[in-house]
Enzyme design. Structure first.
Site, PDB file in Angstrom:
ATOM      1  N   TYR A  94      -6.887  -9.143  11.338  1.00 14.47           N
ATOM      2  CA  TYR A  94      -5.553  -8.893  11.888  1.00 14.47           C
ATOM      3  C   TYR A  94      -5.427  -9.541  13.262  1.00 14.47           C
ATOM      4  O   TYR A  94      -6.387  -9.543  14.042  1.00 14.47           O
ATOM      5  CB  TYR A  94      -5.299  -7.384  12.006  1.00 14.47           C
TER       6      TYR A  94
ATOM      7  N   GLU B 170      -6.167  -9.269   3.531  1.00 19.77           N
ATOM      8  CA  GLU B 170      -5.367  -8.587   4.561  1.00 19.77           C
ATOM      9  C   GLU B 170      -5.346  -9.461   5.808  1.00 19.77           C
ATOM     10  O   GLU B 170      -6.402  -9.771   6.367  1.00 19.77           O
ATOM     11  CB  GLU B 170      -5.947  -7.207   4.901  1.00 19.77           C
TER      12      GLU B 170
ATOM     13  N   ASN C 128     -12.301  -1.394  -1.169  1.00 20.04           N
ATOM     14  CA  ASN C 128     -11.621  -2.002  -0.022  1.00 20.04           C
ATOM     15  C   ASN C 128     -12.358  -1.586   1.249  1.00 20.04           C
ATOM     16  O   ASN C 128     -12.747  -0.420   1.392  1.00 20.04           O
ATOM     17  CB  ASN C 128     -10.171  -1.487   0.039  1.00 20.04           C
ATOM     18  N   GLU C 129     -12.543  -2.505   2.145  1.00 23.93           N
ATOM     19  CA  GLU C 129     -13.182  -2.214   3.450  1.00 23.93           C
ATOM     20  C   GLU C 129     -14.328  -1.223   3.259  1.00 23.93           C
ATOM     21  O   GLU C 129     -14.367  -0.155   3.877  1.00 23.93           O
ATOM     22  CB  GLU C 129     -12.146  -1.731   4.472  1.00 23.93           C
TER      23      GLU C 129
ATOM     24  N   GLU D 205       0.843  -1.196   0.000  1.00 20.01           N
ATOM     25  CA  GLU D 205       0.000   0.000   0.000  1.00 20.01           C
ATOM     26  C   GLU D 205       0.880   1.248   0.000  1.00 20.01           C
ATOM     27  O   GLU D 205       2.030   1.211   0.476  1.00 20.01           O
ATOM     28  CB  GLU D 205      -0.893  -0.019   1.255  1.00 20.01           C
TER      29      GLU D 205
ATOM     30  N   GLN E   9       2.026  -6.017   5.651  1.00 15.64           N
ATOM     31  CA  GLN E   9       2.267  -5.669   4.284  1.00 15.64           C
ATOM     32  C   GLN E   9       3.709  -6.034   3.950  1.00 15.64           C
ATOM     33  O   GLN E   9       4.520  -6.226   4.845  1.00 15.64           O
ATOM     34  CB  GLN E   9       2.019  -4.200   4.074  1.00 15.64           C
TER      35      GLN E   9
HETATM   36  O1  AHR Z   1      -3.061  -2.626   6.227  1.00 14.76           O
HETATM   37  C1  AHR Z   1      -3.375  -1.412   6.821  1.00 14.76           C
HETATM   38  C2  AHR Z   1      -4.834  -1.033   6.687  1.00 14.76           C
HETATM   39  O2  AHR Z   1      -5.623  -1.942   7.385  1.00 14.76           O
HETATM   40  C3  AHR Z   1      -5.405  -1.061   5.294  1.00 14.76           C
HETATM   41  O3  AHR Z   1      -5.171   0.110   4.597  1.00 14.76           O
HETATM   42  C4  AHR Z   1      -6.876  -1.213   5.544  1.00 14.76           C
HETATM   43  O4  AHR Z   1      -7.526  -1.859   4.492  1.00 14.76           O
HETATM   44  C5  AHR Z   1      -6.929  -1.980   6.855  1.00 14.76           C
HETATM   45  O5  AHR Z   1      -7.804  -1.415   7.745  1.00 14.76           O
END
Ligand code: AHR
Length: 487
Positions: free
Chosen positions: A242, A297, A174-175, A27, A346
């Site tokens: 995450y 992600e 995205n999201e 990103e 990332q």
């Molecule tokens: O990876 C960091 C961020 O986490 C990304 O930009 C977003 O899609 C997510 O919330």
């Protein structure tokens, strides 16, 4: 040392492990692109067209199969036309999500696609739905993939690229439930249908469209978008999850200073991925047998390193991250019936990065080495496998997955999450006779990490594995990841 029995059946092929499960995410965030992958043509750091040569080599080494770009949250504010043409006249913008820094757009579409060509990986675009238009996204696809004469294809030619690139993976936003527009699922699903209609398959290029899926356990989102989008307009939906030690975004915990209790909690949170895949896929199956999940992600998210920009999400990477990576990749392999792609967040200098850089210095994190050790699973067939359960601090200590490669060899990957117990694994293998075995191990203190003074404190070492009458036997030291290859 405790003995654990394991079993593999080479006759019991479960699913194909898409190589894209080993994918990554880049990103415009912190030092992922700028001062990370891309240093510019005039940099004293060895580069090709501005891309660091050592990074290209490191990506090739792990056979990096797919790279997602340009975001993340950034994607829904990105206007691709700002990132093409003469660099000096490219429009500047504020990167409002990530540190409020000025984005000069010197890394844009041509640079990204050329990077993917250099690595030999599939590009995966996240299109702008949040603040973009249908026309803008449709034009982007035409610019990239159309071979004939058209305004966009001509613009590409004017910018120095005669032939179109190939683009398979396209994410529509995205999201969308958060930074990508704060939409309700019903609204997004309709928008998705509209946006994707105009993303055409030009010149033999075939798009694999990914709809914006749920955040973690938002099962309602999955249910609603599956009901409205179905599998007629999309091949996959995304999932973002995450691993945060505390489970709380406001105080996540340090990447390197953590208690044993925090460590076990982190692993437990990583193992939760399995349950998420189970529950989302059960909902998806109500609507379609074909729809896949792209976990585009995932990874560990900690507090940033002291003294670094909070908007840059720079964190160190220890053996804890290696265990999380191995546990998660074993889950993805085991669920490759539904998981078609996954992208670690990332790739360089951000979150659970596989590479960290400091000026001209570069180091490979423990997570990088896990991707290296698991790479022969790519495009292999998942086999039935089982390891006797050993509990540690309320979680299963050992995780594994096994696959049969095209060349006839077998890859077995194991992780031992226990901080105090070594195991002897005695694995019986049905319908496979091996004459050769090789093994590699990644192990060390759970808080150990590579730094720029000592970049190779953690790296894989040769390991001993012994062929037996029934299969193979080896030790799995505490806090380790092992890869055994039989041929
Ligand atoms: O990876 C960091 C961020 O986490 C990304 O930009 C977003 O899609 C997510 O919330």
């Amino acid at each position: 040392m405790k003995k654990l029995s394991a079993a593999v059946n080479a006759l019991d092929k479960r699913s194909h492990i898409n190589r894209e499960i080993y994918g990554h995410f880049s990103e415009h965030l912190g030092r992922c692109i700028y001062n990370g992958i891309y240093v510019g043509e005039d940099s004293p750091i060895h580069n090709t067209d501005g891309i660091r040569n050592d990074i290209i080599e490191a990506f090739k080494e792990i056979r990096l199969p797919v790279l997602r770009w340009p975001g993340g949250c950034f994607a829904d504010e990105y206007h691709w036309r700002d990132g093409i043409g003469e660099k000096s006249s490219r429009k500047k913008m504020v990167n409002t999500h990530w540190g409020g820094v000025t984005e000069d757009n010197s890394f844009g579409t041509n640079e990204f696609f050329n990077l993917c060509e250099k690595i030999g990986c599939e590009p995966y675009l996240a299109g702008n739905v949040g603040s973009g238009t249908v026309e803008e996204l449709a034009d982007w696809i035409e610019y990239i993939t159309f071979d004939g004469v058209s305004p966009m294809a001509d613009l590409r030619r004017k910018n120095g690229r005669e032939k179109p690139w190939k683009l398979k993976y396209l994410g529509i936003g995205n999201e969308n439930w958060g930074c990508g527009g704060n939409m309700r699922p019903e609204y997004y699903a309709d928008l998705y249908r509209r946006f994707q209609t105009y993303c055409r398959n030009f010149s033999g290029n075939e798009l694999f469209k990914v709809a914006g899926g749920p955040n973690v356990d938002d099962y309602n989102w999955t249910d609603k978008i599956m009901g409205i989008i179905g599998d007629a307009h999309a091949k996959a939906i995304s999932l973002h999850y995450y691993t945060i030690p505390s489970g709380d975004f406001s105080s996540k915990g340090s990447a390197t200073k953590f208690t044993d209790e925090e460590y076990y909690r982190t692993i437990k949170h990583a193992q939760y991925m399995d349950r998420l895949i189970d529950k989302h896929s059960a909902i998806m199956k109500k609507y379609s047998d074909n729809m896949k999940l792209a976990v585009d992600e995932w990874g560990c998210w900690y507090d940033v390193e002291e003294g670094t920009n909070p908007g840059f999400l720079y964190q160190q990477n220890t053996m804890r991250d290696a265990i999380v990576a191995a546990v998660t990749l074993n889950i993805f392999n085991s669920r490759s019936d539904i998981v078609c792609m996954a992208n670690l967040a990332q790739v360089v200098n951000v979150l659970q990065a596989i590479i960290l850089t400091d000026g001209e210095k570069l180091l490979k994190t423990p997570t990088y080495h896990v991707f290296d050790m698991f790479k022969t699973h790519q495009d292999s067939e998942l086999l039935y496998s089982f390891t006797e359960n050993a509990e540690t601090n309320g979680i299963p200590a050992v995780s594994q997955s096994v696959s049969l490669n095209k060349d006839g060899s077998m890859t077995m990957t194991f992780a031992n999450a226990s901080l105090d117990e070594d195991f002897e694994i005695d694995c019986a293998i049905t319908a496979f006779s091996a004459s050769k075995v090789s093994a590699r191990i990644l192990s060390g203190d759970v808080r150990l990490f590579n730094d720029f003074e000592c970049p190779e404190k953690i790296k894989p070492a040769e390991h001993t594995a012994e062929l037996t009458e029934k299969g193979v036997k080896f030790t799995l030291p505490k806090c380790s990841v092992a890869c055994i290859i039989l041929s």
